[in-house]
Design a protein around this motif. Sequence first.
Motif, short mmCIF file in Angstrom:
data_model
loop_
_atom_site.label_atom_id
_atom_site.label_comp_id
_atom_site.label_asym_id
_atom_site.label_seq_id
_atom_site.Cartn_x
_atom_site.Cartn_y
_atom_site.Cartn_z
N ASP A 188 40.27 37.48 34.81
CA ASP A 188 40.16 38.76 34.38
C ASP A 188 39.55 39.81 35.15
N LYS A 189 38.97 40.89 34.51
CA LYS A 189 38.74 41.96 35.50
C LYS A 189 37.03 41.43 36.20
N THR A 190 36.53 40.45 35.47
CA THR A 190 35.19 40.15 35.90
C THR A 190 35.24 38.61 36.35
N TRP A 191 35.67 37.71 35.88
CA TRP A 191 35.84 36.45 36.19
C TRP A 191 37.16 35.91 36.60
N GLY A 192 36.83 34.94 37.42
CA GLY A 192 37.99 34.00 37.77
C GLY A 192 37.42 32.31 38.01
N LEU A 232 38.22 22.81 42.64
CA LEU A 232 37.42 23.58 41.64
C LEU A 232 36.86 24.91 42.16
N TRP A 233 37.36 26.12 41.75
CA TRP A 233 36.95 27.30 42.04
C TRP A 233 36.57 28.33 41.25
N ALA A 234 35.58 29.19 41.55
CA ALA A 234 35.17 30.19 40.53
C ALA A 234 34.71 31.60 41.27
N ASP A 235 34.93 32.83 40.81
CA ASP A 235 34.31 33.78 41.18
C ASP A 235 33.80 34.80 40.17
N TRP A 236 32.97 35.74 40.45
CA TRP A 236 32.25 36.64 39.38
C TRP A 236 32.07 38.06 40.18
N LYS A 237 32.63 39.05 39.78
CA LYS A 237 32.55 40.40 40.13
C LYS A 237 31.20 41.01 39.42
N PHE A 238 30.11 40.78 40.20
CA PHE A 238 28.84 41.36 39.51
C PHE A 238 28.63 42.71 39.39
N VAL A 239 29.18 43.43 40.46
CA VAL A 239 29.21 44.89 40.39
C VAL A 239 30.52 45.57 40.91
N ASP A 240 30.81 46.69 40.63
CA ASP A 240 31.99 47.28 41.26
C ASP A 240 31.95 47.12 42.61
N GLN A 241 33.40 46.45 43.07
CA GLN A 241 33.82 46.06 44.42
C GLN A 241 33.08 44.94 45.05
N TRP A 242 32.01 44.32 44.35
CA TRP A 242 31.42 43.01 45.03
C TRP A 242 31.62 42.06 44.11
N ALA A 243 31.74 40.55 44.82
CA ALA A 243 31.84 39.50 44.33
C ALA A 243 31.15 38.35 45.00
N VAL A 244 30.91 37.32 43.96
CA VAL A 244 30.45 36.00 44.86
C VAL A 244 31.61 35.19 44.32
N PHE A 245 31.92 33.99 45.27
CA PHE A 245 32.61 32.95 44.96
C PHE A 245 32.33 31.69 45.57
#
Length: 459
Positions: free
Chosen positions: A331-335, A375-388
């Motif tokens: 979705d817009k925040t999580w993958g 296995l993978w995951a990512d999180w957009k914690f603020v607009d334009q920035w994400a950790v994965f």
Amino acid sequence: MRSKLLTVAIAAGLGVTSLSAMAATKQQPARVTVDAATLQQLQAQLAALQAQVADLQAKQEAQADAQIETAKTVNDVQVAAAKPTDELAKKLDALNKLVDNTKIGGTMFFDVTNQDHTEKGVTGPSTKKDGHGSTNGTGFDVKRFYLTVDHKFDDTWSANLTTDFSYQSSLSSTSLFVKKAYVQGKFDPLFTVRFGAADMPWIPFVEKWYGYRYVENTITDRSFEGGRSGGTATAGGVGAFGNSSDWGIHALGATTGDNSVNYQLSVVNGRGYRNLSRSKSVDTEGRFGYSPIEQMVVAVGGYSGKRGNDVEAGADTRTATRGDALIAWRDKTWGAGVEYFHTENWDDILKYIGGTAGPGAANNTKKDKADGYSLWADWKFVDQWAVFARYDNVDYKYTNLSDIQEKIKDKYYNAGVSYDVLKNLKLALVYKHNKLDGPSIAPYGYKTNEVGVWGMLSF
């Protein structure tokens, strides 16, 4: 106009005659008789005046005609300039349609990284050295540059051409291929047909849900180096377990929203887009996916064929197979997602004949199989920035001529932070680690650590 001028001239003549008569009357109150000579002189003056008036009228009419012709010429020029000829209009219309129905784009994967690679043999300590797909040091690489041209003929038919260019500074090598070249007929959202080199059912589909292809290939497309070497395995290591594009016929379709389905079935040559070859049989790969909600997908797939090795006067072959499964969320925040695959005879397609290696067969091998998961995951914690982060595990097994099974184990993981500089420019600071352990009979090991910036530019 002519009658008015004539009236004025006659009136003027009569006026002059009247004035002369009146003057004579005042001076000579008595009656004066005009002789014939005087009358003749007056008539001559009147005729001359009429001739002048006629000449002036002719000049004015000629000037008026010239003005009308000039205005008509100017109007014709203006109309010609404002409205092109039919031939020019047709050419302009064709050019507009070509521009409107053709899209040109590109995607580039690049990186600037530092790599540390060590190898350990049967005996002795680990040693830092180059080899098996890794080069120590710092370098800039353009891993991929796709240039794409899409043209739409009408609402049903279109065509695509995508070139694949790559450059690696550590190897000082470049390559250019046609990755996709197909004609497409879209007859319904659930039925589209492509003829030519096109995306295969599995790898490009997983890449869309994964979202970080510019950092690393998905597990079935990622080669892990070391271990096997021979005729059908990648020299110095095991190659990828699938192709992202191949030459053949591809049927696909999808619905959208919640409770949607998607599918693709491809009948292909089996050697991938870089090798347009023929064999006695064709390969098939398929996928079916279901999305209970728009943000989630559950998909299964499979592959079966000779991978282009079933040729005339060649060695007997086995059938290579691969099974796939995927569960993913985005979705817009999580993958997040998990992918699994299982293969048999992917490398050892060529059989041994009578216990002796056939032409091109892998060294001392009868068959192979592999199991892997990612296995993978990512999180957009603020607009334009994400950790994965991501973790891969592959167990590759092959049986030698003595029916002893040997095993190579590959573990890979990465972690990083990404920044969307622009809508079409992404950068990621990433750390990668890859460790491969060879078989117990002749143990060896390879270890690679890499850190740097990976990026994707699209237009």
